[in-house]
Design an enzyme around this catalytic site. Structure first.
Site: not given
Ligand code: DOR
Ligand code: ZN
Length: 431
Positions: A231, A304, A93, A178, A151, A61-63, A322
Site C-alpha cells: 500500500h 488491502d 495479522n 508495511h 502487515d 485480510h480474511l480475519r 484502521f
Molecule cells: O487500514 C489498515 N487495516 N491497515 C493495515 O495496515 C492493517 C489493516 C487491518 O488489519 O485492519
Molecule cells: Zn493490510
C-alpha cells in the site's frame, strides 16, 4: 464439462492488447482460443465484455482465525469472487498470528473447505508480529507460504529487518513491507497536515512511511532479498521506488484503490470508514501514485481489504480501527479512476490485477493460454452501478465509497472451469 465463453475481448496481459476471441474450457483447462462453436458446450455470452485472467489480490485480510466477527475465510473468499478475484493472499495479522506452519496450514485447509477463491496464506516476519524475534521462516516456506509480512505494523528494528531479509532470501521468500516507523506515526489517526490540524486529529506524517521505504530499499539492495512495498501512498515513497528500480534493486510496489482515488479531505466528516493505514494522503501524493501506476513504478493494484464490525467503527475517529473493505469495489474503482480517466489502458488495468500480482508472487498465472487452468474474470467496462455495502458478501460494510456511482464491474467468474459468479451474482457453490 465444456464451457464456451463466446464473443468477448480476451485480454492479453503480456502484449497488453484486447483480442476478439472465444474461449473453450474443457476439464477445467483452456482447451481452445479463436473463432469457435462448441455445439455441445454450455455457452457463456461475453459480447461487450472483457475476458480477463482470474484476478489476484496480493493483500487481503480474511480475519480467521481469531476475528471471525469481522470476516471469515468463507465470507472473505466469497467476497473475493464477487469482486472478480479467483485468488487472494491472506495477511497474517490474525489471532493467532500466522507465524507458524500450523496456522498457515489451518488457513489453507479452511479455504479449501470453503471453496470459492483460492487463498494463499502470507506468514509473519516476526513472532506474533511483535517486532522482537524472527518467525520460523523455513517452516513457513515449507507450509507453502510465498511471502512474509508484519502487515499492520512496520518492523521498526533495522537489524531485525536485515536478518529477516537474509533468511527470506535463503528460503526463497519475498518480504512484504508495511512501511511505517511507529516512532513517527504513533497515536495518529489521519494524514498529518492542514486538514488534520483543522479537524483536531493527530497526524501520521508521510515521513513515517518514507523513512522505512528508503531503509528497506537499502536493506534489499544489500541482501538482494525480494522486497515488496505494501500500500504505497506518498509521493516520496513512489520516487524512492522509482530510483531503486533504476538502480536494479529487487523491489516492487502495490497501490490500493482508496489511495489512488481519495485524498485526506475525505476525512472531513469524521467518517471512520475513511480511517485507514496508511492514511489517505494529499492531492500531490495521489497524483504521484497515479503517475507511478502509469509509468510502471507501481507494479500492481491490491485491495488491502480490511473488514471491521459496525460496532468497532461506530466510535470517535480517534478510537476507530484502521481499514477499508476493498474486495467488492476494487475492479470498478480501477476502471472508473484509471481506465475511464485515461491513466492506463484497459489491458494494463487488467494486468495490474492479474499478471503483475502473479509475477510478484512467482505464480504461473495471470495469462490466458492454451492448457492453463481456466480461471477467468469477465468484466463489463461500461456497466454503471452504485456501490451498496448492504449487498456485500463480505461481513464488513466499512467503505467510504457507499453510494458512489462507478463504471466497470466484474460480472462473471470462472474458476477451474466452474462458473462461480454469473450476472454479478454468486452461483450455487464452489464445492
Ligand atoms: O487500514 C489498515 N487495516 N491497515 C493495515 O495496515 C492493517 C489493516 C487491518 O488489519 O485492519
Ligand atoms: Zn493490510
Amino acid at each position: 464439462m465444456k464451457l464456451l465463453i463466446k464473443g468477448g475481448q480476451v485480454v492479453d496481459t503480456v502484449g497488453l492488447r484486447l483480442i476478439r476471441q472465444d474461449v473453450l474450457i474443457e476439464d477445467g483447462l483452456v482447451a481452445a482460443l479463436g473463432n469457435l462453436d462448441g455445439e455441445d458446450a454450455e455457452v457463456l455470452a461475453a459480447e461487450g465484455l472483457l475476458v480477463a485472467p482470474g484476478l489476484i489480490d496480493l493483500h487481503t485480510h480474511l480475519r480467521e482465525p481469531g476475528y471471525e466477527a469481522k470476516e471469515t475465510i468463507f465470507t472473505g473468499a466469497r467476497a473475493a469472487v464477487r469482486g472478480g478475484f479467483t485468488c487472494v493472499q491472506a495477511m497474517p495479522n490474525t489471532r493467532p498470528v500466522t507465524d507458524s506452519g500450523a496456522v498457515a496450514a489451518f488457513v489453507r485447509r479452511r479455504a479449501m473447505e470453503a471453496g470459492w477463491a483460492e487463498v494463499l496464506p502470507a506468514g509473519a516476519i516476526t513472532v506474533g508480529q511483535e517486532g522482537r524475534e524472527l518467525a520460523p521462516l523455513g517452516e513457513l516456506k515449507e507450509a507453502g507460504v510465498l511471502a512474509v509480512s508484519d502487515d499492520g505494523h512496520g518492523v521498526v528494528s533495522a537489524g531485525l529487518m536485515l536478518n529477516a531479509m537474509r533468511y527470506a532470501r535463503m528460503c526463497g521468500l519475498m518480504v512484504i513491507s508495511h512501511c511505517e516507523d511507529a516512532t513517527l506515526s504513533a497515536g495518529g489517526a489521519m494524514n498529518e497536515g492542514y486538514t488534520a490540524t483543522r479537524l483536531g486529529l493527530k497526524g501520521m506524517p508521510a515521513l513515517a512511511e518514507e523513512v522505512m521505504v528508503a531503509r528497506d530499499i537499502l536493506l534489499a539492495g544489500e541482501t538482494l532479498c525480494r522486497l515488496h512495498i505494501a500500500h504505497i501512498s506518498t509521493a516520496g515513497s513512489v520516487r524512492a521506488v522509482r530510483e531503486a528500480k533504476a538502480r536494479g534493486v529487487p523491489v516492487t510496489a502495490e497501490a490500493t484503490p482508496h489511495h489512488f482515488t481519495l485524498t485526506e479531505e475525505a476525512c472531513e466528516g469524521y467518517d471512520t470508514d475513511t480511517k485507514v493505514n496508511p492514511p489517505l494522503r494529499g492531492a500531490r501524493d495521489v497524483a504521484a501514485v497515479l503517475a507511478g501506476l502509469a509509468d510502471g513504478t507501481v507494479d500492481a493494484v491490491a485491495t488491502d481489504h480490511a473488514p471491521h464490525t459496525r460496532a468497532e467503527k461506530e466510535v470517535e475517529f480517534d478510537l476507530a480501527p484502521f481499514g477499508i473493505c476493498g474486495l467488492e469495489t476494487a475492479v470498478p474503482l480501477v476502471f472508473t479512476e484509471l481506465v475511464h480517466k485515461g491513466v492506463v489502458s484497459a489491458a494494463r488495468a487488467v494486468a495490474l490485477l492479474s499478471r503483475e500480482p502473479a509475477r510478484i508472487l512467482g505464480l504461473p498465472a495471470g495469462v490466458i493460454t492454451l492448457g492453463a487452468p481456466a480461471d477467468l474474470t469477465l468484466i463489463d467496462p461500461g456497466l454503471e452501478r452504485t456501490v451498496d455495502p448492504a449487498s456485500f458478501e463480505s461481513k464488513g460494510r466499512n467503505t467510504p465509497f457507499s453510494g458512489r456511482r462507478l463504471t466497470g464491474w466484474p460480472v462473471a467468474v470462472v474458476k477451474g472451469g466452474r462458473v462461480l459468479m454469473r450476472d454479478g451474482k454468486l452461483t450455487a457453490g464452489a464445492n
